[in-house]
Design a protein around this motif. Structure first.
Motif, PDB file in Angstrom:
ATOM      1  N   ILE A  43       0.838  -1.205   0.000  1.00  0.00           N
ATOM      2  CA  ILE A  43       0.000   0.000   0.000  1.00  0.00           C
ATOM      3  C   ILE A  43       0.867   1.248   0.000  1.00  0.00           C
ATOM      4  O   ILE A  43       0.605   2.202  -0.736  1.00  0.00           O
ATOM      5  CB  ILE A  43      -0.970  -0.012   1.204  1.00  0.00           C
ATOM      6  N   ASN A  44       1.917   1.242   0.809  1.00  0.00           N
ATOM      7  CA  ASN A  44       2.811   2.400   0.873  1.00  0.00           C
ATOM      8  C   ASN A  44       3.543   2.603  -0.453  1.00  0.00           C
ATOM      9  O   ASN A  44       3.836   3.724  -0.831  1.00  0.00           O
ATOM     10  CB  ASN A  44       3.821   2.229   2.012  1.00  0.00           C
ATOM     11  N   HIS A  45       3.838   1.518  -1.151  1.00  0.00           N
ATOM     12  CA  HIS A  45       4.536   1.627  -2.439  1.00  0.00           C
ATOM     13  C   HIS A  45       3.628   2.232  -3.516  1.00  0.00           C
ATOM     14  O   HIS A  45       4.054   3.078  -4.282  1.00  0.00           O
ATOM     15  CB  HIS A  45       5.020   0.236  -2.874  1.00  0.00           C
ATOM     16  N   PHE A  46       2.383   1.792  -3.546  1.00  0.00           N
ATOM     17  CA  PHE A  46       1.459   2.256  -4.586  1.00  0.00           C
ATOM     18  C   PHE A  46       0.772   3.570  -4.232  1.00  0.00           C
ATOM     19  O   PHE A  46       0.389   4.324  -5.103  1.00  0.00           O
ATOM     20  CB  PHE A  46       0.408   1.188  -4.883  1.00  0.00           C
ATOM     21  N   LYS A  50       2.202  11.743   1.076  1.00  0.00           N
ATOM     22  CA  LYS A  50       2.784  13.013   0.637  1.00  0.00           C
ATOM     23  C   LYS A  50       2.562  14.043   1.723  1.00  0.00           C
ATOM     24  O   LYS A  50       1.438  14.346   2.091  1.00  0.00           O
ATOM     25  CB  LYS A  50       2.137  13.472  -0.670  1.00  0.00           C
ATOM     26  N   ILE A  51       3.660  14.579   2.212  1.00  0.00           N
ATOM     27  CA  ILE A  51       3.567  15.569   3.285  1.00  0.00           C
ATOM     28  C   ILE A  51       3.735  16.965   2.708  1.00  0.00           C
ATOM     29  O   ILE A  51       4.516  17.245   1.891  1.00  0.00           O
ATOM     30  CB  ILE A  51       4.638  15.310   4.371  1.00  0.00           C
TER      31      ILE A  51
END
Length: 51
Positions: A43-46, A50-51
Motif C-alpha cells: 500500500i505504501n509503495h502504490f 505526501k507531506i
C-alpha cells in the motif's frame, strides 16, 4: 528470599514442550504479522504518503 535462591529455582525448572495448538497459534500469528507487513508495504509503495 535471596537472589541466589531465585536463580536456583528458575534454573531447576523443567522445560515443557510446546503443545501442537501452541505451535499452530505461533505459526498463525507469525504468518498473519508477515502478511500484514507485506500488505502495508505494498500500500505504501502504490499510494505513498505526501507531506
Amino acid at each position: 528470599m535471596s537472589q541466589i535462591d531465585l536463580k536456583n529455582e528458575i534454573s531447576a525448572k523443567e522445560v515443557e514442550p510446546l503443545l501442537p495448538v501452541e505451535k499452530k497459534l505461533i505459526g498463525f500469528s507469525l504468518g498473519l504479522g508477515i502478511a500484514l507487513l507485506v500488505i502495508l508495504i505494498a500500500i505504501n509503495h502504490f499510494v505513498p504518503i505526501k507531506i
